[in-house]
Scaffold this motif. Structure first.
Motif, mmCIF file in Angstrom:
data_model
loop_
_atom_site.group_PDB
_atom_site.id
_atom_site.type_symbol
_atom_site.label_atom_id
_atom_site.label_comp_id
_atom_site.label_asym_id
_atom_site.label_seq_id
_atom_site.Cartn_x
_atom_site.Cartn_y
_atom_site.Cartn_z
ATOM 1 N N LEU A 1 0.740 -1.275 -0.146
ATOM 2 C CA LEU A 1 -0.026 0.017 0.039
ATOM 3 C C LEU A 1 0.983 1.141 0.045
ATOM 4 N N LEU A 2 1.961 1.379 0.907
ATOM 5 C CA LEU A 2 2.919 2.320 0.760
ATOM 6 C C LEU A 2 3.376 2.595 -0.662
ATOM 7 N N GLY A 3 4.040 1.554 -1.211
ATOM 8 C CA GLY A 3 4.577 1.655 -2.421
ATOM 9 C C GLY A 3 3.636 2.048 -3.583
ATOM 10 N N GLY A 4 2.463 1.745 -3.364
ATOM 11 C CA GLY A 4 1.372 2.216 -4.285
ATOM 12 C C GLY A 4 1.066 3.583 -4.262
ATOM 13 N N LEU A 5 0.979 3.984 -3.001
ATOM 14 C CA LEU A 5 0.673 5.601 -2.785
ATOM 15 C C LEU A 5 1.908 6.368 -3.528
ATOM 16 N N LEU A 6 3.209 5.845 -3.154
ATOM 17 C CA LEU A 6 4.194 6.574 -3.624
ATOM 18 C C LEU A 6 4.397 6.828 -5.074
ATOM 19 N N MET A 7 4.170 5.544 -5.710
ATOM 20 C CA MET A 7 3.887 5.358 -7.181
ATOM 21 C C MET A 7 2.568 6.338 -7.886
ATOM 22 N N LEU A 8 1.730 6.486 -6.985
ATOM 23 C CA LEU A 8 0.591 7.254 -7.570
ATOM 24 C C LEU A 8 1.034 8.789 -7.425
ATOM 25 N N VAL A 9 1.528 9.151 -6.171
ATOM 26 C CA VAL A 9 2.065 10.576 -6.209
ATOM 27 C C VAL A 9 3.269 10.802 -7.321
ATOM 28 N N ALA A 10 4.226 9.793 -7.726
ATOM 29 C CA ALA A 10 5.159 10.051 -8.901
ATOM 30 C C ALA A 10 4.374 9.934 -9.902
ATOM 31 N N ALA A 11 3.287 9.572 -10.133
ATOM 32 C CA ALA A 11 2.412 9.617 -11.744
ATOM 33 C C ALA A 11 1.935 10.926 -11.778
ATOM 34 N N ALA A 12 1.190 11.673 -10.552
ATOM 35 C CA ALA A 12 0.929 12.877 -10.835
ATOM 36 C C ALA A 12 1.945 14.043 -10.930
ATOM 37 N N ALA A 13 3.204 13.718 -10.290
ATOM 38 C CA ALA A 13 4.416 14.646 -10.559
ATOM 39 C C ALA A 13 4.696 14.725 -11.881
ATOM 40 N N VAL A 14 4.884 13.253 -12.536
ATOM 41 C CA VAL A 14 5.145 13.271 -14.029
ATOM 42 C C VAL A 14 4.275 13.599 -14.999
ATOM 43 N N TRP A 15 2.998 13.857 -14.583
ATOM 44 C CA TRP A 15 1.768 14.314 -15.445
ATOM 45 C C TRP A 15 2.039 15.781 -15.395
ATOM 46 N N LEU A 16 2.306 16.378 -14.265
ATOM 47 C CA LEU A 16 2.372 17.929 -14.319
ATOM 48 C C LEU A 16 3.680 18.568 -14.937
ATOM 49 N N LEU A 17 5.078 17.491 -14.976
ATOM 50 C CA LEU A 17 6.049 17.941 -15.363
ATOM 51 C C LEU A 17 6.072 17.632 -17.231
ATOM 52 N N THR A 18 5.374 16.946 -17.415
ATOM 53 C CA THR A 18 5.457 16.618 -18.916
ATOM 54 C C THR A 18 4.484 17.587 -19.639
ATOM 55 N N PRO A 19 4.933 18.264 -20.696
ATOM 56 C CA PRO A 19 4.065 19.041 -21.516
ATOM 57 C C PRO A 19 3.047 18.284 -22.325
ATOM 58 N N ARG A 20 1.879 18.822 -22.363
ATOM 59 C CA ARG A 20 0.488 18.191 -22.705
ATOM 60 C C ARG A 20 0.712 17.783 -24.164
ATOM 61 N N ASP A 21 1.300 18.447 -24.949
ATOM 62 C CA ASP A 21 1.459 18.313 -26.496
ATOM 63 C C ASP A 21 2.644 17.606 -26.903
ATOM 64 N N LEU A 22 3.346 17.133 -26.164
ATOM 65 C CA LEU A 22 4.813 16.752 -26.371
ATOM 66 C C LEU A 22 4.535 15.297 -27.087
ATOM 67 N N ASP A 23 5.511 15.350 -28.203
ATOM 68 C CA ASP A 23 5.493 14.044 -29.150
ATOM 69 C C ASP A 23 6.687 13.720 -29.379
ATOM 70 N N LEU A 24 6.970 12.366 -29.336
ATOM 71 C CA LEU A 24 8.174 11.876 -29.322
ATOM 72 C C LEU A 24 8.787 11.902 -30.795
ATOM 73 N N ALA A 25 7.986 12.180 -31.749
ATOM 74 C CA ALA A 25 8.502 12.493 -33.169
ATOM 75 C C ALA A 25 9.201 13.567 -33.403
ATOM 76 N N ASP A 26 9.032 14.711 -32.279
ATOM 77 C CA ASP A 26 9.769 16.156 -32.249
ATOM 78 C C ASP A 26 11.180 15.942 -32.327
ATOM 79 N N GLY A 27 11.812 14.943 -32.125
ATOM 80 C CA GLY A 27 13.135 14.978 -31.814
ATOM 81 C C GLY A 27 13.582 15.564 -30.309
ATOM 82 N N HIS A 28 14.628 16.338 -30.297
ATOM 83 C CA HIS A 28 14.796 16.846 -29.069
ATOM 84 C C HIS A 28 14.317 18.064 -28.778
ATOM 85 N N HIS A 29 13.691 18.336 -27.368
ATOM 86 C CA HIS A 29 12.905 19.335 -27.091
ATOM 87 C C HIS A 29 13.542 20.606 -26.602
#
Length: 516
Positions: free
Chosen positions: A488-516
């Motif tokens: 349960l502790l690890g699960g909560l840690l991963m869900l907090v990490a998911a939220a942090a990565v969601w906020l950090l990653t630009p919404r329209d980011l595309d892997l085909a853009d090359g380097h950003h």
């Protein structure tokens, strides 16, 4: 036409026709390096019975490999950019093969420590060189993402296969076989890499900065050492000193890199949000997998009573989940977006961990297998994380990006074992019913050994005769409870990490853009 216009229409570098065969060589060698991290866990009992190492020597046999890798990654990646990544890779293969062969003359515990340290030197040469070579082999960002997905899947399979291959070897041969299995694979890799991989180096390699490289090495070794030992021993003088040294050395290193126009490691890469999101995802996925594999292996063998081989097979859903998800992740990211796949992968890992707690209790192997599979599927997001890390860095900084990614894996794994392992030990100790243990016939003198670990409890139980079964049952129940609560502790840690990565990653980011 102006020079600016000329640059704008410059064609994409021509892809090497042998790139997929080259990827197979890189992935195959990575498989062996990753297997070597987990195969020793199975070999330790036989090795200890043969060489009789002290507890300190045994600790160094286990730790020296990862400490040397952590200490050399920055330096070796910088040298590879200058000297040639294929040349560094071939040297790494040769060092790995030679170190594995030297185990035949290693007849003392300290000799095995030296062999493991030399394997770490080879591993440090191989790991960032494979990533930097993929950056060069696959100039097209979408193809690179697929290649990194396959590379990531190989790493996941290697971690899962290590205990099984180790178990099979040890049933038929001595513990030396866990090392010698590397030799033929590395010899094949040397020949294949020589034929299939092009040489690549940075057009503008950063000047070699020996003090900075030394600072990074000392800081990272001290950091990994401190993480491992603070969790095992608490606030002892060596572990606190290592933590202080890590903070001082790494702070000095970062400040030195920021002051120099061409630093040995370009820490300014962290100003790019996709790069930082990728590093965070890699660190936390590695943390989750290391914690899940450590506690899962202990639970399967010590509570459920499986042999090392059967325990390894029971952990395979994690490797299979990763092997399926990693190659599919880039295609999924192209359809629904990078952010949902990267953050979603971490969230799936969080659900997998949490399932250990929410499943019907007492926990049974089929429910644990589903949880392991979900944690494994979450490692599919590593393919996207890797694509962001390597794609966000200019080609000249491929070695830098590879070093940072590999450091995040090493530190993440150490943190996973330390944080989740310590939490499990604390819950286990708190859940042991001391009054019932005494009623079952446990002498007070043996109580510390039972409270120390599930392994210690089972050893004491064997010595108690008829009363031992009740002590063993109570210890197994407490450990299962600890395993599920830490889930349960690890699960909560991963869900907090998911939220942090969601906020950090630009919404329209595309892997085909090359380097950003």
């Amino acid at each position: 036409m102006t020079s600016h216009q000329t640059q704008a229409v410059r064609p994409q570098p021509q892809a090497d026709p042998r790139r997929w065969a080259g990827l197979a060589v890189l992935a195959g060698s990575l498989l062996v390096v990753v297997m070597d991290m987990t195969i020793l866990n199975v070999a330790v009992p036989a090795l200890a019975a043969d060489l009789r190492p002290s507890s300190t020597q045994l600790l160094w046999i286990v730790d020296s490999y990862s400490l040397v890798i952590a200490g050399l990654l920055v330096t070796v990646a910088a040298l590879g950019d200058r000297w040639g990544r294929r040349r560094m890779l071939l040297t790494g293969y040769a060092v790995f093969a030679a170190a594995s062969l030297l185990v035949l003359v290693a007849s003392t515990p300290w000799a095995v420590v030296a062999v493991r340290a030399l394997l770490g030197v080879g591993g440090a040469m191989i790991m960032p060189s494979t990533l930097a070579s993929i950056r060069t082999l696959f100039p097209d960002p979408r193809e690179r993402a697929t290649a990194l997905g396959l590379w990531g899947a190989t790493a996941g399979v290697g971690g899962g296969l290590g205990p099984i291959v180790g178990g099979l070897l040890l049933e038929n041969f001595s513990w030396h076989a866990a090392f010698l299995v590397n030799v033929p694979v590395m010899l094949v890799a040397i020949v294949a890499a020589w034929i299939l991989l092009p040489e690549s180096r940075a057009d503008r390699p950063a000047p070699l900065d020996a003090p900075a490289a030394a600072g990074a090495g000392v800081g990272l070794v001290a950091l990994v050492y401190a993480i491992k030992h603070l969790s095992k021993e608490g606030l002892t003088v060596p572990s606190v000193a290592a933590a202080v040294l890590a903070v001082v050395a790494l702070t000095w290193f970062v400040r030195r890199c920021l002051r120099r126009p061409e630093p040995v490691l370009d820490v300014r890469l962290f100003t790019r949000r996709p790069f930082t999101a990728g590093v965070l995802a890699a660190l936390l996925t590695s943390l989750a997998m290391a914690g899940a594999m450590l506690l899962g292996a202990q639970w399967l063998q010590l509570v459920e009573g499986l042999s090392p081989i059967r325990g390894g097979v029971a952990l395979l859903p994690a490797a299979i989940g990763g092997a399926v998800a990693a190659p599919l992740a880039p295609g999924l990211a192209a359809r629904v977006g990078v952010r949902p796949v990267l953050a979603g992968g971490l969230a799936v890992g969080g659900l997998g961990f949490s399932l250990l707690f929410w499943a019907p209790q007492p926990l049974e192997i089929p429910w644990a297998a589903v949880a392991f599979a979900l944690v494994g599927i979450s490692t599919g997001s590593l393919a996207i994380a890797s694509a962001l890390i390597m794609g966000s860095a200019p080609a000249d900084r491929a070695g830098n990006a590879a070093a940072i990614e590999e450091v995040s894996y090493e530190v993440g794994a150490a943190l996973g074992v330390a944080t989740l392992g310590s939490a499990a030990a604390g819950v286990y100790r708190g859940d042991l019913p001391v009054a019932q243990l005494r009623e079952a016939g446990l002498p007070d003198a043996a109580l510390p050994a039972v409270q120390d670990s599930i392994g210690g409890a089972l050893t004491v139980a064997q010595q108690l005769g008829p009363a031992g079964q009740a002590v063993a049952d109570l210890a197994r129940t407490a450990f299962t409870d600890a395993f599920t609560k830490v889930g349960l502790l690890g699960g909560l840690l991963m869900l907090v990490a998911a939220a942090a990565v969601w906020l950090l990653t630009p919404r329209d980011l595309d892997l085909a853009d090359g380097h950003h």
